[in-house]
Design a protein around this motif. Structure first.
Motif, short mmCIF file in Angstrom:
data_model
loop_
_atom_site.label_atom_id
_atom_site.label_comp_id
_atom_site.label_asym_id
_atom_site.label_seq_id
_atom_site.Cartn_x
_atom_site.Cartn_y
_atom_site.Cartn_z
N ARG A 1 0.86 -1.18 0.00
CA ARG A 1 0.00 0.00 0.00
C ARG A 1 0.90 1.23 0.00
O ARG A 1 2.09 1.15 0.25
N ILE A 2 0.31 2.38 -0.28
CA ILE A 2 1.05 3.63 -0.20
C ILE A 2 1.39 3.91 1.26
O ILE A 2 0.55 3.77 2.14
N ALA A 3 2.63 4.27 1.52
CA ALA A 3 3.08 4.54 2.89
C ALA A 3 2.43 5.80 3.44
O ALA A 3 1.79 6.57 2.73
N ASP A 4 2.62 6.00 4.73
CA ASP A 4 2.12 7.20 5.38
C ASP A 4 3.08 8.36 5.14
O ASP A 4 4.25 8.16 4.81
N GLY A 5 2.60 9.57 5.34
CA GLY A 5 3.45 10.75 5.23
C GLY A 5 3.14 11.58 4.00
O GLY A 5 2.65 11.06 2.99
N PRO A 6 3.42 12.87 4.08
CA PRO A 6 3.08 13.79 2.98
C PRO A 6 3.72 13.42 1.66
O PRO A 6 3.07 13.46 0.61
N SER A 7 5.00 13.02 1.66
CA SER A 7 5.67 12.75 0.38
C SER A 7 5.20 11.45 -0.25
O SER A 7 5.41 11.23 -1.44
N ALA A 8 4.57 10.57 0.55
CA ALA A 8 4.00 9.35 -0.01
C ALA A 8 2.62 9.64 -0.61
O ALA A 8 2.29 9.16 -1.69
N ALA B 1 21.62 1.04 -6.23
CA ALA B 1 20.31 0.41 -6.43
C ALA B 1 19.27 1.26 -5.72
O ALA B 1 19.39 1.52 -4.51
N LEU B 2 18.28 1.71 -6.45
CA LEU B 2 17.23 2.58 -5.91
C LEU B 2 15.88 1.90 -6.02
O LEU B 2 15.43 1.53 -7.11
N LEU B 3 15.23 1.70 -4.87
CA LEU B 3 13.86 1.21 -4.79
C LEU B 3 13.11 2.15 -3.83
O LEU B 3 13.74 3.02 -3.21
N GLN B 4 11.79 1.96 -3.69
CA GLN B 4 11.03 2.86 -2.81
C GLN B 4 10.04 2.05 -1.98
O GLN B 4 8.84 1.99 -2.26
N HIS B 5 10.57 1.44 -0.92
CA HIS B 5 9.74 0.65 -0.02
C HIS B 5 10.26 0.80 1.39
O HIS B 5 11.46 0.63 1.65
N LEU B 6 9.38 1.14 2.33
CA LEU B 6 9.74 1.25 3.74
C LEU B 6 9.52 -0.10 4.40
O LEU B 6 8.38 -0.58 4.46
N PRO B 7 10.57 -0.75 4.88
CA PRO B 7 10.42 -2.09 5.44
C PRO B 7 9.49 -2.13 6.64
O PRO B 7 9.41 -1.18 7.43
#
Length: 428
Positions: free
Chosen positions: A226-233, A387-393
């Motif tokens: 799901r989309i993470a929390d926070g303004p930039s997400a 290596a660039l990904l965009q996931h908060l563990p």
């Protein structure tokens, strides 16, 4: 990378590998949106989070070179509110017992995470609770951050332990503002991003370019991304913090960060304009590659009798200090994450490859970001890997996507036929 960005994996990724000043692999995988409809692009924009720290450290060293800051200066010389620090020794959040710290916090200790700020280590619970009460991250600017932080005690005496935290780099960002007499974000733009042609790096993304920002995900309790929390997400491209965070606020691309990393690998030299990394194809499909392409390195700069000297961002000795283990005051001189790693100015430094779970020669330097970004610079093998990904563990690894950093570096070193291990460090 194709496997981990499949239907049930990460949304997508961009990887860039350069060796001897030339790109040997630059690829996009998967997608950049949660719906998995928009293919990942090589020019996709990512939230760097803690990979920002290396850039902040380099910015501080620019002022050290000018003689405007000394590494062993007390931070209170620039931020009087941090004078006479105290250490919490007991009590409660409402009534803490304090003692005077053994000494002032120095600029060097901010750079090396040895300032004594609470960092989640054993025994830091009370100090962390007091910091949370003052909530420096809610400040509107860096000045406010430091003012709020100054009301909380340290968890340990400066210079006595390594404790990785964000507060130290926010304080450094504020020091830069005070000494340079300009906002921190303006200083980075003028002194680092423009000289290095890092055209897509900054604390926010212009509205016209926000469709290039990759969605930031977390694993939901139902086992679905799901989309993470926070303004930039929720609104990709807006500031991650109200203030320009030197600890983790930057957006950037693989291309831009490669130019910064190559500058460090080249001892502070900036690539000539003709050696700039080529622009990524805006319409490039997933898994498109650029091979044997001139990046900002020595092989692309020209060495003939008519070649122009390359300009410098930093002196060679300054970069050498950044990439050298600075934890010699500790026994053992290592960071809290690995018995084989020390810490320089802005990243880990490999001192004993045999004690790590991933490949890297002695002297390898790098760091990672909270949202699954990572980079490494290996001076011995003239190598850069990003290596660039965009996931908060998720807090529970068994309920989340697998961590891929170690496997990524193993594949890089294997593909380039570089030995995974080298001789261990024998001295501090």
């Amino acid at each position: 990378m194709r496997a981990v960005t499949g239907e049930d994996g990460y949304l997508g990724a961009v990887t860039l590998i350069a060796r001897d000043g030339r790109i040997v692999d630059w690829q996009a995988y998967g997608h950049r949106d949660l719906a998995r409809r928009a293919p990942m692009r090589r020019d996709a924009i990512f939230r760097l989070y803690s990979m920002t720290k290396t850039i902040t450290s380099a910015a501080l060293m620019l002022l050290v070179e000018q003689g405007r800051i000394g590494l062993d200066d007390p931070v209170s010389a620039y931020l009087p509110e941090l004078a006479r620090p105290q250490v919490v020794v007991g009590g409660s959040v409402d009534a803490p017992r304090l003692r005077d710290a053994a000494g002032e916090i120095s600029i060097r200790e901010l750079l090396t995470h040895t300032a004594g700020f609470p960092a989640g280590l054993e025994g830091d619970e009370l100090a962390m609770a007091i910091v949370r009460r003052h909530d420096p991250h809610a400040a509107a600017d860096l000045q406010g951050f430091v003012e709020r932080l100054s009301r909380a005690p340290l968890a340990a005496d400066p210079g006595t332990r390594f404790g990785y935290d964000g507060a130290a780099l926010e304080v450094l960002a504020r020091v830069i503002e005070v000494v340079a007499e300009q906002p921190f974000d303006a200083f980075l733009h003028e002194r680092i991003f423009v000289p290095l042609d890092m055209r897509d790096s900054g604390f926010e993304v212009s509205p016209t370019q926000r469709e290039r920002v990759v969605d930031l995900t977390r694993m939901g309790d139902d086992g679905r991304l799901r989309i993470a929390d926070g303004p930039s997400a929720r609104e990709p491209g807006v500031r991650l913090n109200l203030y320009p965070s030197g600890a983790g606020g930057l957006y950037s691309t693989a291309r831009d960060y490669a130019r910064f990393a190559q500058m460090l690998l080249d001892g502070g030299l900036i690539a000539a304009p003709s050696a700039a990394l080529p622009d990524a194809d805006a319409d490039a499909p997933a898994a498109s590659a650029s091979r044997d392409t001139d990046p900002p390195g020595p092989a692309a700069s020209g060495t003939g009798p008519n070649a122009r000297p390359r300009p410098r961002l930093l002196r060679a000795d300054t970069v050498a200090a950044m990439l050298r283990n600075q934890l010699g005051m500790l026994d053992p001189p290592v960071n809290q994450y690995s018995a084989g790693e020390g810490f320089g100015f802005g990243g880990y430094v490999v001192i004993d490859p045999a004690k790590r779970d991933r490949p890297g020669s002695r002297g390898q330097f790098g760091w990672s970001g909270a949202a699954s970004t990572t980079y490494a610079i290996d001076p011995q093998h003239r190598l850069i890997a990003i290596a660039l990904l965009q996931h908060l563990p998720h807090g529970e690894a068994r309920r989340d996507l697998p961590r891929i950093g170690s496997d990524f570096y193993r594949q890089v070193y294997r593909a380039l036929q570089i030995p995974a291990r080298a001789e261990p460090e024998t001295t501090k």
